[in-house]
Motif scaffolding. Structure first.
Motif, PDB file in Angstrom:
ATOM      1  N   ARG A  22     -77.600   6.596  43.278  1.00  0.00           N
ATOM      2  CA  ARG A  22     -76.890   5.561  43.535  1.00  0.00           C
ATOM      3  C   ARG A  22     -77.622   4.579  43.811  1.00  0.00           C
ATOM      4  NH1 ARG A  22     -73.012   5.554  49.001  1.00  0.00           N
ATOM      5  NH2 ARG A  22     -75.119   4.309  49.926  1.00  0.00           N
ATOM      6  N   LEU A  23     -77.479   2.957  43.027  1.00  0.00           N
ATOM      7  CA  LEU A  23     -77.499   1.619  43.200  1.00  0.00           C
ATOM      8  C   LEU A  23     -76.816   1.334  44.062  1.00  0.00           C
ATOM      9  CD1 LEU A  23     -77.944   1.123  39.548  1.00  0.00           C
ATOM     10  CD2 LEU A  23     -80.167   1.778  40.971  1.00  0.00           C
ATOM     11  N   SER A  24     -77.535   0.404  44.738  1.00  0.00           N
ATOM     12  CA  SER A  24     -76.642  -0.698  46.194  1.00  0.00           C
ATOM     13  C   SER A  24     -77.072  -1.891  45.136  1.00  0.00           C
ATOM     14  CB  SER A  24     -77.253  -0.623  47.268  1.00  0.00           C
ATOM     15  OG  SER A  24     -77.131   0.527  47.931  1.00  0.00           O
ATOM     16  N   CYS A  25     -76.416  -2.567  45.751  1.00  0.00           N
ATOM     17  CA  CYS A  25     -75.906  -4.500  46.122  1.00  0.00           C
ATOM     18  C   CYS A  25     -75.512  -5.056  46.504  1.00  0.00           C
ATOM     19  CB  CYS A  25     -75.357  -4.778  44.283  1.00  0.00           C
ATOM     20  SG  CYS A  25     -75.098  -6.335  43.751  1.00  0.00           S
ATOM     21  N   ALA A  26     -76.914  -6.236  47.251  1.00  0.00           N
ATOM     22  CA  ALA A  26     -76.197  -6.900  48.744  1.00  0.00           C
ATOM     23  C   ALA A  26     -76.470  -8.314  48.787  1.00  0.00           C
ATOM     24  CB  ALA A  26     -76.595  -6.297  49.809  1.00  0.00           C
ATOM     25  N   PRO A  27     -76.017  -9.214  49.531  1.00  0.00           N
ATOM     26  CA  PRO A  27     -76.836 -10.400  49.105  1.00  0.00           C
ATOM     27  C   PRO A  27     -77.714 -11.200  49.448  1.00  0.00           C
ATOM     28  CG  PRO A  27     -74.627 -10.464  49.775  1.00  0.00           C
ATOM     29  CD  PRO A  27     -74.399  -9.184  49.628  1.00  0.00           C
ATOM     30  N   SER A  28     -78.552 -12.198  49.485  1.00  0.00           N
ATOM     31  CA  SER A  28     -79.529 -12.128  50.441  1.00  0.00           C
ATOM     32  C   SER A  28     -79.864 -13.648  49.909  1.00  0.00           C
ATOM     33  CB  SER A  28     -81.378 -11.419  49.177  1.00  0.00           C
ATOM     34  OG  SER A  28     -81.735 -11.956  50.625  1.00  0.00           O
ATOM     35  N   GLY A  29     -80.163 -14.323  51.223  1.00  0.00           N
ATOM     36  CA  GLY A  29     -80.213 -15.788  51.441  1.00  0.00           C
ATOM     37  C   GLY A  29     -78.376 -16.288  51.803  1.00  0.00           C
ATOM     38  N   GLY A  30     -77.604 -16.341  52.003  1.00  0.00           N
ATOM     39  CA  GLY A  30     -76.367 -16.852  51.470  1.00  0.00           C
ATOM     40  C   GLY A  30     -74.804 -15.983  51.674  1.00  0.00           C
ATOM     41  N   PHE A  31     -74.236 -16.298  51.180  1.00  0.00           N
ATOM     42  CA  PHE A  31     -72.670 -15.257  51.268  1.00  0.00           C
ATOM     43  C   PHE A  31     -71.771 -15.514  49.496  1.00  0.00           C
ATOM     44  CE2 PHE A  31     -69.464 -17.036  52.758  1.00  0.00           C
ATOM     45  CZ  PHE A  31     -70.241 -18.008  53.536  1.00  0.00           C
ATOM     46  N   LEU A  32     -71.722 -14.084  49.160  1.00  0.00           N
ATOM     47  CA  LEU A  32     -70.874 -14.613  48.038  1.00  0.00           C
ATOM     48  C   LEU A  32     -69.509 -15.087  48.923  1.00  0.00           C
ATOM     49  CD1 LEU A  32     -71.402 -11.885  45.855  1.00  0.00           C
ATOM     50  CD2 LEU A  32     -72.155 -14.343  45.464  1.00  0.00           C
ATOM     51  N   ASP A  33     -68.367 -15.451  47.900  1.00  0.00           N
ATOM     52  CA  ASP A  33     -67.331 -16.435  48.966  1.00  0.00           C
ATOM     53  C   ASP A  33     -66.584 -15.116  48.381  1.00  0.00           C
ATOM     54  OD1 ASP A  33     -66.569 -19.592  46.950  1.00  0.00           O
ATOM     55  OD2 ASP A  33     -65.754 -17.680  46.714  1.00  0.00           O
ATOM     56  N   VAL A  34     -65.325 -15.470  49.175  1.00  0.00           N
ATOM     57  CA  VAL A  34     -64.101 -14.296  48.646  1.00  0.00           C
ATOM     58  C   VAL A  34     -63.197 -13.624  47.117  1.00  0.00           C
ATOM     59  CG1 VAL A  34     -63.008 -13.821  50.616  1.00  0.00           C
ATOM     60  CG2 VAL A  34     -61.943 -15.360  49.115  1.00  0.00           C
ATOM     61  N   TYR A  35     -63.827 -15.335  46.469  1.00  0.00           N
ATOM     62  CA  TYR A  35     -63.638 -15.127  44.774  1.00  0.00           C
ATOM     63  C   TYR A  35     -64.299 -14.066  43.968  1.00  0.00           C
ATOM     64  CZ  TYR A  35     -60.276 -18.479  47.060  1.00  0.00           C
ATOM     65  OH  TYR A  35     -59.349 -19.474  47.888  1.00  0.00           O
ATOM     66  N   TYR A  36     -65.104 -13.772  44.560  1.00  0.00           N
ATOM     67  CA  TYR A  36     -66.352 -13.437  43.644  1.00  0.00           C
ATOM     68  C   TYR A  36     -66.258 -11.515  43.185  1.00  0.00           C
ATOM     69  CZ  TYR A  36     -69.096 -17.416  43.302  1.00  0.00           C
ATOM     70  OH  TYR A  36     -70.074 -18.632  43.000  1.00  0.00           O
ATOM     71  N   SER A  37     -66.267 -11.640  41.254  1.00  0.00           N
ATOM     72  CA  SER A  37     -66.245 -10.443  41.516  1.00  0.00           C
ATOM     73  C   SER A  37     -67.651  -9.617  40.862  1.00  0.00           C
ATOM     74  CB  SER A  37     -64.941  -9.541  40.281  1.00  0.00           C
ATOM     75  OG  SER A  37     -65.266 -10.720  39.234  1.00  0.00           O
ATOM     76  N   ILE A  38     -67.971  -8.113  41.081  1.00  0.00           N
ATOM     77  CA  ILE A  38     -69.473  -7.983  40.612  1.00  0.00           C
ATOM     78  C   ILE A  38     -69.357  -7.032  39.704  1.00  0.00           C
ATOM     79  CG2 ILE A  38     -71.205  -6.606  41.358  1.00  0.00           C
ATOM     80  CD1 ILE A  38     -70.640  -9.088  43.030  1.00  0.00           C
ATOM     81  N   GLY A  39     -70.122  -7.254  38.868  1.00  0.00           N
ATOM     82  CA  GLY A  39     -70.920  -6.501  37.885  1.00  0.00           C
ATOM     83  C   GLY A  39     -72.035  -5.958  37.803  1.00  0.00           C
ATOM     84  N   TRP A  40     -72.323  -4.391  37.118  1.00  0.00           N
ATOM     85  CA  TRP A  40     -73.436  -4.043  36.979  1.00  0.00           C
ATOM     86  C   TRP A  40     -73.884  -4.113  35.639  1.00  0.00           C
ATOM     87  CZ3 TRP A  40     -76.949  -2.566  40.835  1.00  0.00           C
ATOM     88  CH2 TRP A  40     -76.551  -2.490  41.794  1.00  0.00           C
ATOM     89  N   LEU A  41     -74.928  -4.538  35.118  1.00  0.00           N
ATOM     90  CA  LEU A  41     -75.229  -4.450  33.823  1.00  0.00           C
ATOM     91  C   LEU A  41     -76.425  -4.123  33.719  1.00  0.00           C
ATOM     92  CD1 LEU A  41     -74.058  -8.066  35.091  1.00  0.00           C
ATOM     93  CD2 LEU A  41     -74.905  -8.565  32.771  1.00  0.00           C
TER      94      LEU A  41
END
Length: 132
Positions: free
Chosen positions: A19-38
């Motif tokens: 299981r991979l995890s992805c979290a923001p660092s140094g700030g935050f994403l606004d609510v309009y951002y979708s996320i993808g795994w590449l």
């Protein structure tokens, strides 16, 4: 500076899970951002294997991982996960998470799977090795 940080990679035998995890660092994403795994395998271009809408209600998968990978999002924790099962040596590579803004009307739209160049904010990636 905002960056997404990937974690959870490692060495696993064929047929195993990670299981991979992805979290923001140094700030935050606004609510309009979708996320993808590449995923980027050695000598190959980066490809999008899965994506999830900013609301977390719509997902998309590349044919190569459909039925084996599951993407999910815990917005309260600003974290996106990629559960990978039935791993094969072809899944080996560096996995990155990236963000794509789809605008105010895109909350339930999954990010595009055919435009890896549109993703940003990815970090160092997580190495996944599948080997016996």
């Amino acid at each position: 500076q905002l960056q997404l940080v990937e974690s959870g990679g490692g060495l696993v035998q064929p047929g195993g899970s990670l299981r991979l995890s992805c979290a923001p660092s140094g700030g935050f994403l606004d609510v309009y951002y979708s996320i993808g795994w590449l995923r980027q395998a050695a000598g190959k271009e980066r490809e999008v294997v899965s994506g999830i809408s900013s609301y977390g209600d719509t997902t998309a998968y590349a044919d190569s991982v459909k039925g084996r990978f599951t993407i999910s999002r815990a917005n309260a924790k600003s974290t996106v996960y990629l559960q990978m099962t039935s791993l094969t040596p072809e899944d080996k590579g560096v996995y990155y998470c990236g963000a794509v803004s789809l605008g105010p009307g895109g909350g339930s739209r999954a990010p595009p799977l055919d435009m890896p160049e549109e993703y940003g904010y990815w970090g160092q990636g997580a190495q996944v090795t599948v080997s016996s």
